[in-house]
Design a protein around this motif. Sequence first.
Motif, PDB file in Angstrom:
ATOM      1  N   CYS B 429       0.503  -1.499   0.047  1.00  0.00           N
ATOM      2  CA  CYS B 429      -0.130   0.240  -0.061  1.00  0.00           C
ATOM      3  C   CYS B 429       1.134   1.566  -0.013  1.00  0.00           C
ATOM      4  O   CYS B 429       0.451   2.042  -0.450  1.00  0.00           O
ATOM      5  N   ASP B 430       2.378   0.913   0.568  1.00  0.00           N
ATOM      6  CA  ASP B 430       2.959   2.256   0.878  1.00  0.00           C
ATOM      7  C   ASP B 430       3.145   2.944  -0.638  1.00  0.00           C
ATOM      8  O   ASP B 430       3.614   3.332  -1.144  1.00  0.00           O
ATOM      9  N   GLU B 433       0.447   4.015  -2.960  1.00  0.00           N
ATOM     10  CA  GLU B 433       1.142   5.716  -2.605  1.00  0.00           C
ATOM     11  C   GLU B 433       2.088   6.170  -3.444  1.00  0.00           C
ATOM     12  O   GLU B 433       1.689   7.731  -3.514  1.00  0.00           O
ATOM     13  N   TRP B 436       1.441   6.977  -6.702  1.00  0.00           N
ATOM     14  CA  TRP B 436       0.115   7.845  -6.776  1.00  0.00           C
ATOM     15  C   TRP B 436       0.615   9.594  -6.197  1.00  0.00           C
ATOM     16  O   TRP B 436       0.787  10.355  -7.776  1.00  0.00           O
ATOM     17  N   THR B 437       1.577   9.815  -5.563  1.00  0.00           N
ATOM     18  CA  THR B 437       1.794  10.968  -4.958  1.00  0.00           C
ATOM     19  C   THR B 437       3.339  11.450  -5.850  1.00  0.00           C
ATOM     20  O   THR B 437       3.254  12.447  -6.207  1.00  0.00           O
ATOM     21  N   ALA B 439       3.063  10.600  -9.224  1.00  0.00           N
ATOM     22  CA  ALA B 439       2.426  10.798 -10.584  1.00  0.00           C
ATOM     23  C   ALA B 439       1.922  12.463 -10.395  1.00  0.00           C
ATOM     24  O   ALA B 439       1.763  13.337 -11.188  1.00  0.00           O
ATOM     25  N   LEU B 440       1.310  12.724  -9.335  1.00  0.00           N
ATOM     26  CA  LEU B 440       0.983  13.812  -9.130  1.00  0.00           C
ATOM     27  C   LEU B 440       1.876  15.159  -9.055  1.00  0.00           C
ATOM     28  O   LEU B 440       1.310  16.218  -9.605  1.00  0.00           O
ATOM     29  N   ALA B 441       2.861  14.754  -8.123  1.00  0.00           N
ATOM     30  CA  ALA B 441       3.500  16.092  -8.114  1.00  0.00           C
ATOM     31  C   ALA B 441       4.866  15.723  -9.512  1.00  0.00           C
ATOM     32  O   ALA B 441       5.541  17.699  -9.971  1.00  0.00           O
ATOM     33  N   GLY B 442       4.788  15.173 -10.169  1.00  0.00           N
ATOM     34  CA  GLY B 442       5.194  15.111 -11.024  1.00  0.00           C
ATOM     35  C   GLY B 442       6.823  14.913 -10.828  1.00  0.00           C
ATOM     36  O   GLY B 442       7.776  14.860 -11.687  1.00  0.00           O
ATOM     37  N   ARG B 443       7.685  14.580  -9.515  1.00  0.00           N
ATOM     38  CA  ARG B 443       8.299  13.880  -9.715  1.00  0.00           C
ATOM     39  C   ARG B 443       8.413  12.903  -8.066  1.00  0.00           C
ATOM     40  O   ARG B 443       7.462  12.550  -7.576  1.00  0.00           O
ATOM     41  N   SER B 445       8.468  12.428  -4.729  1.00  0.00           N
ATOM     42  CA  SER B 445       7.653  13.558  -3.874  1.00  0.00           C
ATOM     43  C   SER B 445       8.104  13.163  -2.204  1.00  0.00           C
ATOM     44  O   SER B 445       7.676  13.521  -1.587  1.00  0.00           O
ATOM     45  N   ARG B 446       9.257  11.937  -1.927  1.00  0.00           N
ATOM     46  CA  ARG B 446       9.302  11.876  -0.891  1.00  0.00           C
ATOM     47  C   ARG B 446      10.628  12.033   0.118  1.00  0.00           C
ATOM     48  O   ARG B 446      12.137  12.248  -1.025  1.00  0.00           O
ATOM     49  N   ALA B 447      10.957  13.548   0.451  1.00  0.00           N
ATOM     50  CA  ALA B 447      11.620  13.759   0.896  1.00  0.00           C
ATOM     51  C   ALA B 447      11.815  13.024   2.118  1.00  0.00           C
ATOM     52  O   ALA B 447      13.277  13.197   2.454  1.00  0.00           O
ATOM     53  N   SER B 448      11.355  12.723   1.994  1.00  0.00           N
ATOM     54  CA  SER B 448      12.359  11.790   3.502  1.00  0.00           C
ATOM     55  C   SER B 448      12.971  10.489   3.635  1.00  0.00           C
ATOM     56  O   SER B 448      13.053   9.798   3.803  1.00  0.00           O
ATOM     57  N   ASP B 449      12.579   9.896   1.420  1.00  0.00           N
ATOM     58  CA  ASP B 449      13.554   9.470   1.633  1.00  0.00           C
ATOM     59  C   ASP B 449      14.806   9.318   1.171  1.00  0.00           C
ATOM     60  O   ASP B 449      16.116   9.149   1.299  1.00  0.00           O
TER      61      ASP B 449
END
Lengths: 485, 461
Positions: B429-430, B433, B436-437, B439-443, B445-449
């Motif tokens: 699920c993660d 997600e 999906w984010t 795709a929405l952000a176009g880049r 999306s996770r700064a936490s990575d």
Amino acid sequence: MGALHFPWLELGISLPLLGAVWTSRRRDPSLARRDGLIVAGLTLACMVGAWIDFEFLGGSGGLGSWGSVSRPWLPAIDKLSAPLPAMGALIYYLTILGTLRAKVGEFSITRTLMSESILLATFTAATPWGLVAMMAVGALPPQFELLRRRRPSRVYLAHMGLFVVLLILGEAGVSRTVSPAEQPIAPMLLLTAATLLRSGVAPVHCWMTDLFEHATFGRALLFVTPMVGAYGVTRLVLPIAPDWILETIALMSLFTAVYAAGMALVQRESRRFFCYLFLSHSSLVLVGIETATPVGLTGSLCLWLSVSLSLTGFGLALRCVESRVGRSLMTEFQGLNEHIPTMGGLFLLSGLASIGFPGTAGFVGLELLVNAAAGATPFVGASIVTVAALNGLAIVRAYFRTFAGPPRSTSIDLRIRPSERVAILIITALILGAGVLPQPGVSDRHQAATQILRARADAENVASSAGTVAPPAESGRRVGFGGSL
Amino acid sequence: MISWIFDALGFGAIGAPVVLLAVFGLASLAPRPLSERAMARWTAGCVWFGLVSLSLIVAIMWGTDRRHVVVEIGDWVSLPDEGFHFHLKFIFDALSISFTVLTFVLSGVVGAFASRYLHREPGYRRFFLYFAVFLLGMVVAALAGTIETLFLGWELVGLSSALLVAFFHERPAPVFNAQRVWSAYRIADAAFMIAALALHRAAGAGDFAILVGSSAWPMGVSPLTSAQALGIGLLLLIAAAGKSALLPFSGWLPRAMEGPTPSSAVFYGALSVHLGTYLLLRVSPILELSTLLCVAVVFIGLASAIFGAIVCRAQTDVKSALAYASLAQVGLITAEIGLGLRYIPLIHMIGHASLRTLQLLRSPSLLQDYHMLENAIGGRLRHEDGLATRWAPAALRRRLYRIGLNRGQLDQTIDRFITRPFIRCFQWCDHMERRWTDALAGRRSRASDQVAPGSFPGEEP
């Protein structure tokens, strides 16, 4: 009599606005923080004053502390909203108090005070359109911050843009003078979707995780913990929604609660973990609201306050950790117990309070909620218990990951600062105080729940009285929301 | 007059651990902590005060020939319009008094032992704070007159247990084990809470006077039907199994021995491990309504006893061996309860708790004493072969030994069939997600990575 009241609400909303103007002129961030703290403290005092004024002088009806129904642009509180501005002001005060001087540059005090003013205006809006306007405006400060920090904002913007559009279309389409059964379906669905989106109900919750990823922790915390989405559901949807919509909201919220609880357990980074934990709890609050029973609603309103308070404490503790060691991973030990054991205590206590651990603020709320839910459907009751169990696992895991482990060697002083200690003492006192002596709070929330349900029953009676508008609950007193609350 | 005396003494017995926790809790928030000596004295003082109060209650009950005394504190929370009451009520009868006296005595002994054993240990104050939480939880659970009050104490015991297992939290192993213990407890708590709700629905109240009758224990009669008793009883059995480490939850018991020896003694040798069987004894009139339920209780008890007896023989460290030996006895006590006995399991419980506390407190110095003894006699101590060694075939013994050595692979089985599928499901699920984010952000999306891992991995190998 109303004219004799001190204008607590007006003052409380204006003060942070004026404070924002004042602090924007400050060049030194430390001075801005000091001024912001004073303004937030005064605002808190005003909002507590308004609450006390309402409880002891305003009676139990929909009485605003100032003005009358003929002036709907003035702020007003009723039984439901009376403690919420005070709670919101407290959350802002504690957040500014817990902001270290070294971090003031990143966390804009001016924007914080502006958003505080908007939040307080949201909780004291006297009409549905006033609330819609404030909820829409309230989505702007995080967007400004994301833009100013040059962080990705498309996910947040897409969701919040949709939220504002749905909210306005929905409110424009619904009628607050007809019974729930007669509501036009399409606008009702739009309004429901808008409030669910703002509450972060799955599958439209990703804006919240994205906000926690890119905004400052403090900003994200301030945007979500007062639970404006739940307020929107209670004010805008609950009084006029048909039963099937309430059931749908309850099911979606329950699914979100379980889903977010599971997701919290697999997160590797602390901010995302907190976000899912919060999402799970806030969804439980929605489940209770939609039971539309006195016990369930009372439990939900109690849980609302306790979750807001406890997860603010939990979030602030996590923020303090972050300000010391940077963004931390949940997959490794941080070993901070040696340095900040008191913060560890608050972390655990606030986390346990959020899952309704005995002796803390959340216990009775959860008991009431589970009781009502189990009465309606045993499956729902069992699911809530499961969610609480999963969240309990996540909280203890997070506690161990953050504070256990070999002591972190560092060349800088990580010990707790006096302002942080004060914030901890305030939150601890409130969590334990409300946990040991829950009766006053529960009685108060029960009265609020009864009023909400009475309003809904009044709206349903409209149908039987052939379309006539239900009279206000107590004539001569200020009412909002179509004479409901 | 007499009821006023009972109330005062009852408040004394319950209030002593409350005061202890309040003092230690407030001291932990203060900038200047309490000294070791002050903490030890507070502990001893509160334990003595509670014990004396309880002894006086027993003496007066004896003198006035009363077998059942109720001390009502009143409604903690009530919504009279909705019929919701959270009633705080405590009962003093043969069962609750025995268990509370046992709690005070063993807690006092272990408190005195710990004040020396943990002298100058960095976590000394933490230990006594958790110990105060535990004492309060045990006393509240033992004296509870309603199912909600029992749940209150039950949760406090669980939390303090888990925190004390992770007492030496500088090392990863105690922390992982504490999480295991906490997980088992949360399952037990959830089952308990659902059972409490079901009891409320079925009987309309959580008061034991209604649920199991107002007669002195064990004479009560429950108003539930046989079917209700079966459903609710099974949930209570799960709760008891989780708390008392009965099968299939036994895996956490040896892990709990990671804590300091005094806490191991008082929790897993003596008191906490018997809380599940105490619960079964308290609700015994419900068990009597369903034969099937009694069979289930006997089955789980005997299976746990046999499992504990096999596994304890293959353990290589004394605390684990004692943990499984405890499990064997707790299993037997459970089976006795299922067979309809009441006083025998109570006596068994008290005797076993006292013996096991002694053994566990003795365990740190036992090895040294063995060595001294062997040095004195100039050779190894003789071991007599047991019945199993003499009579059981070698193949069977080898198989049993393997089971014992692997501890029945209970944890591995739970990991394989429950934990890993659960984690994989939510990791998927993660992942979705993230897509999906992104795709929405176009880049990305996770700064936490970008958060870099440190040097102290926190995942169980």
